[in-house]
Design an enzyme around this catalytic site. Structure first.
Site, mmCIF file in Angstrom:
data_model
loop_
_atom_site.group_PDB
_atom_site.id
_atom_site.type_symbol
_atom_site.label_atom_id
_atom_site.label_comp_id
_atom_site.label_asym_id
_atom_site.label_seq_id
_atom_site.Cartn_x
_atom_site.Cartn_y
_atom_site.Cartn_z
ATOM 1 N N HIS A 38 -77.742 150.105 -33.677
ATOM 2 C CA HIS A 38 -78.397 150.394 -35.300
ATOM 3 C C HIS A 38 -78.929 149.089 -35.605
ATOM 4 O O HIS A 38 -79.446 149.388 -36.925
ATOM 5 C CB HIS A 38 -77.225 151.168 -36.015
ATOM 6 C CG HIS A 38 -76.384 150.373 -36.546
ATOM 7 N ND1 HIS A 38 -75.370 149.675 -36.006
ATOM 8 C CD2 HIS A 38 -76.166 149.656 -37.878
ATOM 9 C CE1 HIS A 38 -74.375 149.078 -37.648
ATOM 10 N NE2 HIS A 38 -75.032 149.082 -38.417
HETATM 11 C C1 UD1 Z 1 -76.213 150.229 -43.173
HETATM 12 C C2 UD1 Z 1 -75.592 148.477 -43.519
HETATM 13 C C3 UD1 Z 1 -75.420 147.952 -42.540
HETATM 14 C C4 UD1 Z 1 -74.407 148.568 -41.722
HETATM 15 C C5 UD1 Z 1 -75.075 149.912 -41.641
HETATM 16 C C6 UD1 Z 1 -73.544 151.140 -40.534
HETATM 17 C C7 UD1 Z 1 -77.216 147.332 -45.630
HETATM 18 C C8 UD1 Z 1 -78.371 146.934 -46.005
HETATM 19 N N1 UD1 Z 1 -77.298 148.374 -43.927
HETATM 20 O O1 UD1 Z 1 -76.972 150.278 -42.083
HETATM 21 O O2 UD1 Z 1 -74.990 146.896 -43.199
HETATM 22 O O3 UD1 Z 1 -73.571 147.932 -40.564
HETATM 23 O O4 UD1 Z 1 -75.173 150.685 -42.565
HETATM 24 O O5 UD1 Z 1 -74.005 152.214 -40.517
HETATM 25 O O6 UD1 Z 1 -76.436 148.080 -46.549
HETATM 26 N N2 UD1 Z 1 -79.653 157.722 -43.073
HETATM 27 C C9 UD1 Z 1 -79.840 158.939 -42.749
HETATM 28 N N3 UD1 Z 1 -78.442 159.628 -42.868
HETATM 29 C C10 UD1 Z 1 -77.026 159.012 -44.114
HETATM 30 C C11 UD1 Z 1 -77.765 157.947 -44.006
HETATM 31 C C12 UD1 Z 1 -79.040 157.380 -43.266
HETATM 32 O O7 UD1 Z 1 -80.953 160.065 -41.659
HETATM 33 O O8 UD1 Z 1 -76.322 159.225 -44.536
HETATM 34 C C13 UD1 Z 1 -81.023 157.402 -42.527
HETATM 35 C C14 UD1 Z 1 -82.341 157.176 -43.412
HETATM 36 O O9 UD1 Z 1 -83.422 157.446 -43.123
HETATM 37 C C15 UD1 Z 1 -81.921 155.567 -43.766
HETATM 38 C C16 UD1 Z 1 -81.502 154.573 -42.177
HETATM 39 O O10 UD1 Z 1 -80.495 156.199 -42.100
HETATM 40 O O11 UD1 Z 1 -83.211 155.633 -43.667
HETATM 41 C C17 UD1 Z 1 -80.883 153.849 -42.378
HETATM 42 O O12 UD1 Z 1 -80.015 154.211 -43.048
HETATM 43 P P1 UD1 Z 1 -79.187 152.867 -44.410
HETATM 44 O O13 UD1 Z 1 -78.259 152.818 -45.412
HETATM 45 O O14 UD1 Z 1 -80.733 151.943 -45.106
HETATM 46 O O15 UD1 Z 1 -78.871 151.521 -44.189
HETATM 47 P P2 UD1 Z 1 -78.705 151.697 -42.038
HETATM 48 O O16 UD1 Z 1 -79.409 151.147 -40.942
HETATM 49 O O17 UD1 Z 1 -77.332 152.887 -41.815
#
Ligand code: UD1
Length: 313
Positions: free
Chosen positions: A207
């Site tokens: 991820h």
């Molecule tokens: C986040 C953390 C990372 C952690 C990871 C674990 C930061 C900077 N990053 O990264 O350190 O290792 O979580 O999973 O805080 N999305 C969904 N559903 C959700 C959540 C996210 O669809 O419930 C999608 C969205 O399109 C979003 C993307 O995933 O834009 C990324 O989510 P985000 O929370 O920004 O970062 P992660 O890559 O999940």
């Protein structure tokens, strides 16, 4: 009576706060422990199933911030968390890990002169291109209590000149969760669900933006898994960020029956998959630690790790 608010935001936070919450229940005449969920992760499979698996109460505060750019997400958490702190006036907040919610909430609390405890302090990848590294550095520099999970953390904090009397070497709460829930994981039927045999499959998770945001690199990794799958079945539960990028890279409909792509998997079932894997290929810091504790081989798909103990062991 002291009031303490623990913050959770993203998937890797839940298994760290669960044992802390359980421990506080023994002191419930002295401490009122509340949980604030920022909503950084919000999909049922990224959040709610973890509360259920980890037997955590419904959060006392849900900020509902959702996704966004780093600035948007961090800023939205700050705006909403400040309201909670102003009305609740806790004696201490506890933040865990290194996600955007961690740094956002510690910044808000420290400016309101509310003490901050950081659980999993001192970890450093020394790669400031990683958003988590910025979150770690900033959170540690404004925390009042730094709880360290591995010895490298003690060295890093000392080198950064952080006063030693703030630093406590306490071990790893995520492994406390693992030990507590392992008997439940032994009863999971997830291997049967996917037709897997113990120690005869590879478990993959990816991820990190550095691995999954480049279409070419992601395609290379998928080719590697397809090659490996001639020998072994591969189970690959796909993070939402990775899912978006896999679809763009043309892997929306994967028909290779030996590379099984699934939705994100809950805590108990994933623990069972970890424990029974022959090999894990991951870029998750948490899974690096869990596989190390369980003695399962792990290939870390990163150039560097903030958890050197997982490589040494
Ligand atoms: C986040 C953390 C990372 C952690 C990871 C674990 C930061 C900077 N990053 O990264 O350190 O290792 O979580 O999973 O805080 N999305 C969904 N559903 C959700 C959540 C996210 O669809 O419930 C999608 C969205 O399109 C979003 C993307 O995933 O834009 C990324 O989510 P985000 O929370 O920004 O970062 P992660 O890559 O999940």
């Amino acid at each position: 009576m002291k009031k303490i608010i623990s913050v959770v935001g993203a998937r890797p936070n839940f298994m760290k706060v669960a044992p802390i919450h359980k421990a506080f229940q023994k002191f419930n005449s002295e401490v009122r422990h509340l949980i604030c969920h920022t909503g950084q992760h919000y999909d049922k499979k990224m959040s709610k199933v973890f509360f259920e698996d980890l037997e955590m109460p419904y959060p006392d505060f849900y900020l509902g911030v959702g996704s966004g750019s780093h600035a948007e997400q961090t800023a939205n958490v700050m705006i909403e968390f400040e309201k909670v702190l102003l009305s609740e006036k806790p004696d201490l907040i506890i933040v865990v890990g290194d996600v955007n919610s961690t740094v956002a909430c510690s910044l808000v609390a420290s400016k309101l002169n509310i003490k901050v405890a950081h659980v999993e302090a001192g970890l450093r990848s020394f790669d400031r291109a990683m958003p988590e590294e910025i979150n770690r550095l900033l959170t540690d520099s404004i925390s009042d209590y730094l709880f360290v999970s591995e010895k490298s953390g003690l060295v890093n904090l000392k080198n950064e000149g952080i006063s030693q009397n703030k630093v406590h070497f306490v071990g790893n709460v995520m492994i406390d969760s693992l030990i507590y829930y392992l008997p439940k994981a032994e009863r999971s039927s997830i291997l049967r669900t996917y037709g897997l045999t113990s120690f005869k499959y590879l478990l993959v998770t990816l991820h990190r933006p550095s691995n999954v945001d480049s279409k070419d690199f992601l395609k290379d990794l998928m080719k590697l898994f397809e090659n490996l799958s001639v020998e072994r079945q591969i189970l690959f539960p796909v993070h939402p960020r990775t899912k978006k990028n896999l679809i763009e890279a043309g892997y929306g409909n994967n028909h290779n029956r030996n590379v099984i792509l699934t939705e994100p998997i809950g805590y108990i079932d994933f623990l069972s998959l970890t424990k029974n894997a022959e090999l894990i290929i991951t870029d998750s810091g948490g899974i690096q630690e869990e596989s190390t504790y369980l003695g399962v081989q792990c290939l870390t798909v990163r150039n560097i790790t903030e958890r050197p103990v997982t490589v040494e062991v």
